[in-house]
Enzyme design. Structure first.
Site, PDB file in Angstrom:
ATOM      1  N   GLU A 285       3.007  -1.680   4.863  1.00 31.79           N
ATOM      2  CA  GLU A 285       2.900  -0.689   3.784  1.00 31.79           C
ATOM      3  C   GLU A 285       4.260  -0.279   3.248  1.00 31.79           C
ATOM      4  O   GLU A 285       4.385   0.115   2.092  1.00 31.79           O
ATOM      5  CB  GLU A 285       2.161   0.568   4.283  1.00 31.79           C
ATOM      6  N   HIS A 306      -3.060 -20.082  23.098  1.00 34.35           N
ATOM      7  CA  HIS A 306      -4.161 -21.046  23.156  1.00 34.35           C
ATOM      8  C   HIS A 306      -4.992 -21.020  21.876  1.00 34.35           C
ATOM      9  O   HIS A 306      -6.081 -21.592  21.828  1.00 34.35           O
ATOM     10  CB  HIS A 306      -5.029 -20.759  24.386  1.00 34.35           C
ATOM     11  N   LYS A 420      -9.793   1.540  -3.544  1.00 35.12           N
ATOM     12  CA  LYS A 420     -10.507   2.831  -3.557  1.00 35.12           C
ATOM     13  C   LYS A 420     -11.112   3.074  -4.935  1.00 35.12           C
ATOM     14  O   LYS A 420     -12.255   3.493  -5.062  1.00 35.12           O
ATOM     15  CB  LYS A 420      -9.555   3.981  -3.224  1.00 35.12           C
TER      16      LYS A 420
HETATM   17  O1  PA5 Z   1       0.517   5.591   5.927  1.00 38.12           O
HETATM   18  C1  PA5 Z   1      -0.275   6.082   5.152  1.00 38.12           C
HETATM   19  O2  PA5 Z   1       0.079   6.926   4.316  1.00 38.12           O
HETATM   20  C2  PA5 Z   1      -1.744   5.730   5.160  1.00 38.12           C
HETATM   21  O3  PA5 Z   1      -2.030   4.757   6.109  1.00 38.12           O
HETATM   22  C3  PA5 Z   1      -2.594   6.944   5.485  1.00 38.12           C
HETATM   23  O4  PA5 Z   1      -2.195   7.446   6.729  1.00 38.12           O
HETATM   24  C4  PA5 Z   1      -4.055   6.601   5.510  1.00 38.12           C
HETATM   25  O5  PA5 Z   1      -4.436   6.047   4.287  1.00 38.12           O
HETATM   26  C5  PA5 Z   1      -4.891   7.822   5.800  1.00 38.12           C
HETATM   27  O6  PA5 Z   1      -4.672   8.812   4.859  1.00 38.12           O
HETATM   28  P1  PA5 Z   1      -5.084  10.296   5.134  1.00 38.12           P
HETATM   29  O7  PA5 Z   1      -4.325  10.783   6.302  1.00 38.12           O
HETATM   30  O8  PA5 Z   1      -4.742  11.029   3.879  1.00 38.12           O
HETATM   31  O9  PA5 Z   1      -6.572  10.315   5.406  1.00 38.12           O
END
Ligand code: PA5
Length: 443
Positions: A285, A306, A420
């Protein structure tokens, strides 16, 4: 301290190629320190370990005790950065067979998928258990987590009564915004705040990680102490040559520029599986944007030797590997000798099982280097709270530096919104009417 060994990348890149990145790495470290880079609103993680107070940890421990005293199972509801850090630490410390142990408060997970079977089976599993929930969502609006929490809240209230539910449901969310905050205020749950300036994937040292880790019975103080040590060891004042995070960031960027586009995080201890999952999110990310970024993958060895071993040894030469090696096991087990020796294993008799594992590790390293796979090695003395604290902070720091060296904003994740938007349009969520029409035309 954990140590970093990059000698086995040298057959593939010149030492000078790493040193050449020194100015960029030092500049990236300054950008983090001074908050002058992109995404500077999300640098709260940088000095988080050393800012954690004794009072705060006592409060976490106290809440964990309430949950442990009143629950056999605690469900951690969260997704991505709101659950992977806790799971990484807990599973690295748990017995491999913890799921079958009735001795401790078990931590299970929800809100990280939308599987009807998963949720049904979880609810069935909880039906005869004294259970509680930690609802973790920074935005407080994430569909996966909100959906799971809606089901779990109802079940907890009907199974345990409204008063007990209030005691065993804890919310970790934004200070003011989001449905999770509104609900927690209305119901009177104990709450913790995820600081505005800490993004999900950098939040393991906030209550997001610390509360579940404490509920699982682990020492959050030792975990934080390890992170504090690594915060110092990787600080901007530590010279490039001695700075683990700077070195890792430089080496992986040097490899990337020679066409090594995939990094595989390797372990030889199955307990580290979720550390790899957490690491993949952190780097995926943070770096995968603007058409750039090393693709983070992971394997559990020797299991995956394996299955994926063939590809790694002889597939397209676009990979390098980073091995997280655990120096000392928690338990001792010797290979027994056998009079008949039908399996031919008497040559191992009297040796530790871990010695066999270590030779598999060394043999794999040599084979992969021979096969054209640069190898980075991170050694952890032992898998405990303290060293895992060091390890996770090390990866966070190196990730921030590496992202800036790559030339991206490591602290946003705009790409996560695309699915989303489509999902909401397909489900006719109010407010998505235009998108709904547009998407129908594409089906
Ligand atoms: O690193 C990030 O920002 C994301 O992985 C969020 O943690 C994830 O999408 C969950 O979001 P939230 O904590 O708003 O539910």
């Amino acid at each position: 301290m954990i140590t970093l060994n990059t000698k086995k990348v040298l057959p593939f890149i010149q030492k000078e190629a790493v040193t050449a990145l020194k100015p960029q790495v030092m500049n990236a470290m300054q950008m983090l320190e001074k908050g002058t880079g992109e995404g500077a609103d999300f640098l709260g993680w940088l000095h988080l370990p050393s800012s954690i107070t004794d009072e705060f940890l006592s409060d976490i421990e106290q809440t964990a005790k309430v949950l442990r005293d009143n629950c056999d199972v605690v469900v951690v509801a969260g997704i991505g950065g709101s659950y992977l850090g806790a799971r990484a630490v807990i599973e690295a410390l748990n017995s491999n067979f913890q799921a079958y142990s009735a001795q401790q408060t078990a931590v299970v997970y929800a809100g990280h998928n939308i599987s009807e079977d998963y949720l049904f089976e979880l609810m069935q599993f909880l039906a005869d258990k004294r259970f509680g929930v930690i609802n973790i969502s920074k935005s407080g609006t994430t569909t996966e987590t909100a959906l799971a929490f809606r089901l779990l809240k109802k079940q907890c209230e009907s199974q345990r009564g409204k008063e007990m539910a209030k005691k065993v449901i804890v919310a970790v969310t934004d200070a003011k915004k989001g449905a999770a905050r509104t609900l927690a205020t209305q119901e009177g749950y104990k709450t913790y705040v995820i600081p505005d300036n800490v993004g999900g994937r950098f939040s393991v040292l906030t209550p997001v990680g610390l509360l579940p880790i404490a509920v699982a019975g682990y020492d959050v103080r030792a975990f934080v102490k390890g992170a504090v040590e690594m915060e110092k060891a990787t600080s901007v004042d530590v010279p490039f040559e001695e700075n683990l995070a700077a070195q890792y960031a430089a080496v992986r960027n040097a490899l990337y520029s020679t066409g090594k586009k995939i990094e595989i995080l390797v372990n030889f201890q199955p307990k580290l599986h979720y550390v790899s999952e957490w690491w993949k999110q952190l780097y995926g990310e943070s770096e995968g944007k603007d058409g750039k970024g090393i693709f983070p993958a992971s394997v559990d060895f020797s299991t995956d030797l394996h299955s994926m071993g063939q590809w790694i040894q002889e597939g397209e030469r676009t990979i390098f590997e980073t091995v997280v090696s655990v120096e000392k096991t928690r338990h001792e087990l010797l290979v027994p000798s056998d009079e008949q020796n039908l399996d031919g294993l008497n040559f191992l008799a009297g040796k530790h099982v871990d010695e066999v594992n270590k030779m598999a590790e060394l043999g794999t390293q040599l084979a992969h280097v021979d096969g054209g796979v640069p190898n980075i090695r991170l050694s952890i003395p032992v898998l405990d709270e303290h060293y895992i604290g060091q390890l996770l902070y090390f990866f966070e720091k190196a990730c921030g530096i590496s992202g800036y060296v790559l030339g991206v904003n490591p602290f946003n994740q705009p790409g996560v919104e695309a699915y989303k938007k489509n999902m909401f349009a397909l489900l006719n969520k109010p407010g998505y009417e235009e998108e709904s029409k547009a998407i129908q035309a594409r089906l």
